[in-house]
Design a protein around this motif. Structure first.
Motif, short mmCIF file in Angstrom:
data_model
loop_
_atom_site.label_atom_id
_atom_site.label_comp_id
_atom_site.label_asym_id
_atom_site.label_seq_id
_atom_site.Cartn_x
_atom_site.Cartn_y
_atom_site.Cartn_z
N MET A 1 0.82 -1.18 0.00
CA MET A 1 0.00 0.00 0.00
C MET A 1 0.87 1.26 0.00
SD MET A 1 -2.99 -1.07 -0.24
CE MET A 1 -3.94 -2.57 0.04
N THR B 1 1.94 4.98 1.08
CA THR B 1 1.76 5.85 2.23
C THR B 1 1.69 7.30 1.79
OG1 THR B 1 4.11 6.17 2.57
CG2 THR B 1 3.10 4.26 3.64
N LYS C 1 -5.82 2.53 8.40
CA LYS C 1 -7.04 2.40 7.60
C LYS C 1 -6.81 2.92 6.19
CE LYS C 1 -9.59 0.74 10.95
NZ LYS C 1 -8.58 0.68 12.03
N LYS C 2 -7.63 2.44 5.26
CA LYS C 2 -7.54 2.82 3.85
C LYS C 2 -8.62 3.85 3.52
CE LYS C 2 -6.05 -1.89 2.62
NZ LYS C 2 -6.26 -2.46 3.96
N GLY D 1 -10.24 5.81 0.34
CA GLY D 1 -10.34 5.83 -1.12
C GLY D 1 -10.71 7.20 -1.64
N GLU E 1 -3.61 5.26 5.01
CA GLU E 1 -3.29 4.89 3.63
C GLU E 1 -4.29 5.45 2.62
OE1 GLU E 1 -2.04 0.69 3.18
OE2 GLU E 1 -2.64 0.51 5.27
N LEU F 1 -5.71 5.81 -0.97
CA LEU F 1 -5.67 4.94 -2.16
C LEU F 1 -6.49 5.57 -3.28
CD1 LEU F 1 -6.38 1.48 -0.47
CD2 LEU F 1 -4.14 2.40 -1.13
N ILE G 1 -12.18 -0.66 1.19
CA ILE G 1 -11.60 0.51 1.83
C ILE G 1 -12.40 0.79 3.10
CG2 ILE G 1 -10.70 1.56 -0.28
CD1 ILE G 1 -13.20 3.27 -0.46
#
Length: 355
Positions: free
Chosen positions: A1, A3, A141-142, A144, A174, A176, A192
């Motif tokens: 992933m 950063t 956590k992701k 989006g 993170e 994305l 996500i």
């Protein structure tokens, strides 16, 4: 992933490359001695009506024609295309505009084209039963979003900073890239943890239910113009009349969208999307509310750019004095909303909207 720290480096590298390309390349239109171009190449957004497209349909661009060269989902990519001469104008989050200028790209911001208000804002949404309730819950956590190094990532950074997170803690979040049309689905499928949703995609997701906002950019900063269209210094010098027609027309379209009944604006946008024949779904257009531009006719007051000059300087992304506000933007080409012939009256806007 990926950063936050590494994506920041990648984005600055991208802008550095674009600045080199600007120095080595030439625009395909408006060559000195051959007259001013009256055709502007641009990128659109799938399923949406941009302000230049609206201005063209309303007749506000007069004899200036738009040439669509494809779609984008990234403001930084859009202004890079303008800076390198692949298109004649592009729009992005003001922080990205500042970064591009800091990397010696000879560009000028000429008009604001989107922002945040009570209707037009970007929200950071989680599932209704998500345990995420605060900035501290985002570690690992992701999130989006449509692109990196732009509006969505900057707002996330401000939220995390205000939440008291250290740089090391912020780097654990993170961001994305997720195509806007897939962001809601990615959240619901738990690919996500947070989805950045705005405009018609946000309202469509809210109508479906099952999600709640963690925060919004409107809550963070209030009403503000967030992004500007840019043109290169070369283009403006070689095509001043075309630039004036374009910028003024976009400014008039902003005011038309404010003064015209909501249902009429939606109908106009729907007709535009249908007749351009790009195989797009017009149903989400009913959720459109506002372009969110704060100032009359999109005129730039400087504050919306100075905010990001200061913020990027504090983060070390640009050096103090690397970008001069006065060199970054101009209102010279915007004659809309100034009380002159280019101003929009409610009666003229209403008559044009029915054409």
């Amino acid at each position: 992933m990926t950063t936050t720290a590494s994506t920041r480096r990648q984005f600055l590298t991208l802008l550095g490359l674009s600045a080199v390309a600007v120095g080595c390349g030439a625009t395909a239109t408006g060559v000195a001695g051959k007259g001013q171009t009256r055709t502007l190449r641009y990128q659109g957004w799938a399923g949406q009506v941009t302000l230049p497209e609206l201005a063209a349909d309303l007749g506000y661009l007069e004899d200036v024609k738009l040439e669509w060269v494809g779609n984008t989902i990234s403001g930084p990519q859009d202004i890079q295309s303008a800076a390198t001469g692949q298109t004649d104008f592009g729009g992005a989050f003001n922080g990205a505009v500042v970064k591009l200028a800091a990397n010696n790209a000879p560009i000028k911001a000429v008009i604001s084209y989107y922002g945040s208000d009570k209707h037009a804002y970007s929200g950071y949404y989680v599932l209704e039963d998500s345990p995420i309730r605060s900035a501290r819950d985002l570690a690992g956590k992701k999130v989006g979003m449509n692109t990196l190094g732009a509006h969505a990532e900057a707002m996330l950074g401000i939220y995390l900073q205000r939440g008291g997170l250290s740089k090391a803690e912020i780097d654990k979040v993170e961001p994305l890239v997720v195509p806007p049309v897939n962001t809601e689905q990615s959240l619901r499928q738990k690919q996500i943890d947070v989805a950045v949703l705005g405009g018609i995609l946000r309202d469509k997701a809210l109508e479906t239910g099952g999600i709640r906002p963690l925060f919004t950019d409107f809550e963070l900063l209030g009403a503000f113009s967030a992004g500007t269209f840019v043109m290169t210094d070369r283009f403006l010098k070689q095509n001043p009349d075309t630039a004036r027609t374009f910028v003024t027309g976009v400014g008039r379209a902003i005011e038309w969208s404010r003064s015209t009944p909501h249902e009429e604006v939606i109908a106009r946008m729907t007709a535009i999307v249908k007749k351009r024949g790009r195989n797009e779904d017009t149903a989400p257009l009913k959720y459109w509310r506002s372009y969110g531009v704060a100032e009359t006719a999109g005129r730039i007051n400087g504050k919306e750019l100075q905010l990001w000059i200061d913020w990027l300087g504090e983060r070390g992304d640009i050096r103090k004095g690397q970008v001069t506000l006065g060199d970054l933007y101009t209102n010279e080409f915007n004659k809309a909303g100034s009380g002159g012939a280019a101003s929009v009256s409610p009666s003229s806007a209403a008559s044009k909207s029915g054409s």
